[in-house]
Structures are given as structure tokens and as C-alpha cells.
Design an enzyme around this catalytic site. Sequence first.
Site, PDB file in Angstrom:
ATOM      1  N   ASP A 110       1.175  -1.519  -0.089  1.00 18.79           N
ATOM      2  CA  ASP A 110      -0.202   0.170   0.029  1.00 18.79           C
ATOM      3  C   ASP A 110       1.142   1.498   0.263  1.00 18.79           C
ATOM      4  O   ASP A 110       2.061   0.961   0.175  1.00 18.79           O
ATOM      5  CB  ASP A 110      -0.994   0.348   1.754  1.00 18.79           C
ATOM      6  N   HIS A 111       0.501   2.688   0.072  1.00 18.40           N
ATOM      7  CA  HIS A 111       1.106   3.959  -0.276  1.00 18.40           C
ATOM      8  C   HIS A 111       2.430   3.315   0.340  1.00 18.40           C
ATOM      9  O   HIS A 111       2.997   3.572   1.733  1.00 18.40           O
ATOM     10  CB  HIS A 111       0.755   4.498   0.960  1.00 18.40           C
TER      11      HIS A 111
ATOM     12  N   ASN B  19      -9.733  -0.548  -0.447  1.00 21.01           N
ATOM     13  CA  ASN B  19      -9.044  -0.325   0.592  1.00 21.01           C
ATOM     14  C   ASN B  19     -10.260  -0.491   2.177  1.00 21.01           C
ATOM     15  O   ASN B  19     -11.018   0.821   1.888  1.00 21.01           O
ATOM     16  CB  ASN B  19      -7.799   0.379   0.168  1.00 21.01           C
TER      17      ASN B  19
ATOM     18  N   THR C 213      -8.540   0.536   8.595  1.00 18.77           N
ATOM     19  CA  THR C 213      -9.291   1.243  10.294  1.00 18.77           C
ATOM     20  C   THR C 213     -10.108   0.460  10.826  1.00 18.77           C
ATOM     21  O   THR C 213     -10.251   0.177  11.617  1.00 18.77           O
ATOM     22  CB  THR C 213      -9.806   3.271   9.957  1.00 18.77           C
TER      23      THR C 213
ATOM     24  N   HIS D  19      -9.483   4.348  -2.115  1.00 21.40           N
ATOM     25  CA  HIS D  19      -9.253   4.207  -0.641  1.00 21.40           C
ATOM     26  C   HIS D  19     -10.153   4.927   0.122  1.00 21.40           C
ATOM     27  O   HIS D  19     -11.665   6.187  -0.284  1.00 21.40           O
ATOM     28  CB  HIS D  19      -8.059   5.141  -0.621  1.00 21.40           C
TER      29      HIS D  19
ATOM     30  N   HIS E 250      -8.875   8.462   4.288  1.00 21.14           N
ATOM     31  CA  HIS E 250      -8.503   7.381   5.108  1.00 21.14           C
ATOM     32  C   HIS E 250      -8.682   7.617   6.723  1.00 21.14           C
ATOM     33  O   HIS E 250      -8.817   8.660   7.312  1.00 21.14           O
ATOM     34  CB  HIS E 250      -6.837   7.577   5.448  1.00 21.14           C
TER      35      HIS E 250
HETATM   36  P1  13P Z   1      -9.387   3.180   5.456  1.00 19.15           P
HETATM   37  O1  13P Z   1      -8.599   3.404   6.802  1.00 19.15           O
HETATM   38  O2  13P Z   1     -10.089   4.498   6.073  1.00 19.15           O
HETATM   39  O3  13P Z   1     -10.158   1.919   5.821  1.00 19.15           O
HETATM   40  O4  13P Z   1      -8.482   3.229   4.662  1.00 19.15           O
HETATM   41  C1  13P Z   1      -7.636   2.281   4.150  1.00 19.15           C
HETATM   42  C2  13P Z   1      -7.109   3.245   2.891  1.00 19.15           C
HETATM   43  O5  13P Z   1      -7.393   3.078   2.011  1.00 19.15           O
HETATM   44  C3  13P Z   1      -5.149   2.412   2.592  1.00 19.15           C
HETATM   45  O6  13P Z   1      -4.660   2.929   1.001  1.00 19.15           O
END
Ligand code: 13P
Length: 295
Positions: free
Chosen positions: A82-83, A230, A233, A208, A180
Site C-alpha cells: 500500500d502507499h 481498501n 481502520t 481508498h 483515510h
Molecule cells: P481506511 O483506513 O479508511 O479503511 O482506508 C484504508 C486505505 O485506503 C488504505 O490505503
Amino acid sequence: MPLVNMKPLLRHAMDNHYAVAAFNLVDYSSTKAMVKAAEELNAPVICQTSSKTIKYFSHKEIVSWVRTVAEDSPVPVVLHLDHCHDFDMIEECAKSGWTSIMIDASEFPFEENLARSKKVRDIAERYGVGMEAELGQIMGVEDDMVVDEADSVLTDPEDAKRFCDALDLSAFACAVGTAHGFYKGEPVVDFERIAAINALTRTPMALHGGTGLSDETFAMAIARGAAKINISTNLKHVFVQSFVDYHTANPKDYEPLRVLDAQYQAIKTMFHGFIEKFGGTGQGAKFLQSQREMA
Ligand code: 13P
């Protein structure tokens, strides 16, 4: 089965109007729960890792967890980064067994973002793995990247076309109003923008900020081209809360395996819910069949 490349999987998802759930793993148990949930629904799944998680454990540990659970499973599993903005980390993932990598150079102006993303495209091609890149700035906190509401920039569809045409991405991350972390108010998702971007790029979109979006939002985004959604959280919260809940209900139980199992079951149930909402049920076998027909 061996881990699969993200590119053909997300094409299949986009063409068949479902999205593959991408969960940010936090340990072995959460990794196993995501693959088992996918297996129970015969769905593909993306196990993704933040840079922070890789630094806490190691490339070797994470790749061994994901391969171990995927090898014994009949459903397609992707290991995705991821990122990430660190080229060394990205290359190390591609070299170590990740089947997809993400460059997030979205804080830079368009040309610099594109140049950095092209560098990662070369890495992805060299190792034969999938790739995600981002244009526009998604609100909220993800790993060490913080984007305030005032600094967030929604993705321009024409820029998106130029960006995607130059990169041949497996997944395109763009800013369409999601964020996010937990939403402070009602999320305002720009569905017109999602449709416009997808019409111009024809690239599977990575949505995301999945935590806190409604079922209707998921369905509308998927109908307009979101092929990867994605969730991070939500997992973090269920991970901690299920542990606390078990202990509160059973204050005298100090058998770790029962505590871990309660946590595992709670996480797996949550994964089930998302996979079903995203239309992934039954798509594992369908994707594999489509690959056999193409071979
Ligand atoms: P959330 O934490 O809002 O679920 O987003 C996750 C995300 O986009 C990870 O790149």
C-alpha cells in the site's frame, strides 16, 4: 495456490462489476482470517501491507505468512504494497515476493509524480508484478502521510487520462471524496467524477478510505469502475476491540489461544461482510476459469 498478479485480477473485477477487497494486514492471524474469509466465499482477496507494518516485522516474515495461507487455499490471493514513496522499499517488496506494488508520489506536481511513478513502472515490469499509483490527494492519515481537508485535491479526469495512458496501471488510486480513517461527517463521494475518470482511463480504480462508507456508496462506486476497495481502520478497531471485549466478558480467562480465537473470528466475520458487499462471492473460481480460457 501461488500468489497472483493484481493486474489481470482487477481487470476481471472491473469487467464483471465487482471489487476485490484489499485489507491492510496487521499480523499473521489477521492475514489468515482474510484468506480464510475469502476461501469460505470463494472470492479473490488482496492482502496489503503498509510500510510501517513491513518495518515492524520484515519482508521475509510477511511474505512467508501470506504465502503459507495462500498456498493451501484455492482462491486467488495478491500480496500488495500500500502507499509507499520509498523506492528501496518498493524494489525490496517486488524482489521478496509481493505481487503488486504501489508508489504514492501524489504530493508532488503532476510531472514529478509521473516521473517517480514511471520509475516504479520499470521496477514492476522488471519483476513481473502489478502496480498502483496515485493522482490527486486523498484526505486523512495513512501511515506517515497526513493530508488535511484543506490540502486534499480531487483528481481531474483529463489529468487522470494522461497519467494512466503513460503508466499502464493495474490499479489507479484517485481522490474522489473518500478519506483515510473514520469520517468526521457524512462522506461526500463524487460519483460523477468516478464515472468520468473511468470512462477516460478504462483503468480499474482503487477506492481508498473504505472504512465508514455506506453499502449504497460501495455499490455506486463499483458500478462506476471501482475494482479494488481498501479497508484498514475498520480492521484496526475490530482487532483491538474484540480482544478487549473477550477479556471484559471473561475476566478470569488467561488462555491466550481462546483470546486469539475470539479475535480471529471477529475479524473474519468483518472480512466476510466486506467481501460480500463488494460482490466478490464466487468470483475466485470465475477469475481462475477466465485465466485458463485465455492461456
Ligand atoms: P481506511 O483506513 O479508511 O479503511 O482506508 C484504508 C486505505 O485506503 C488504505 O490505503
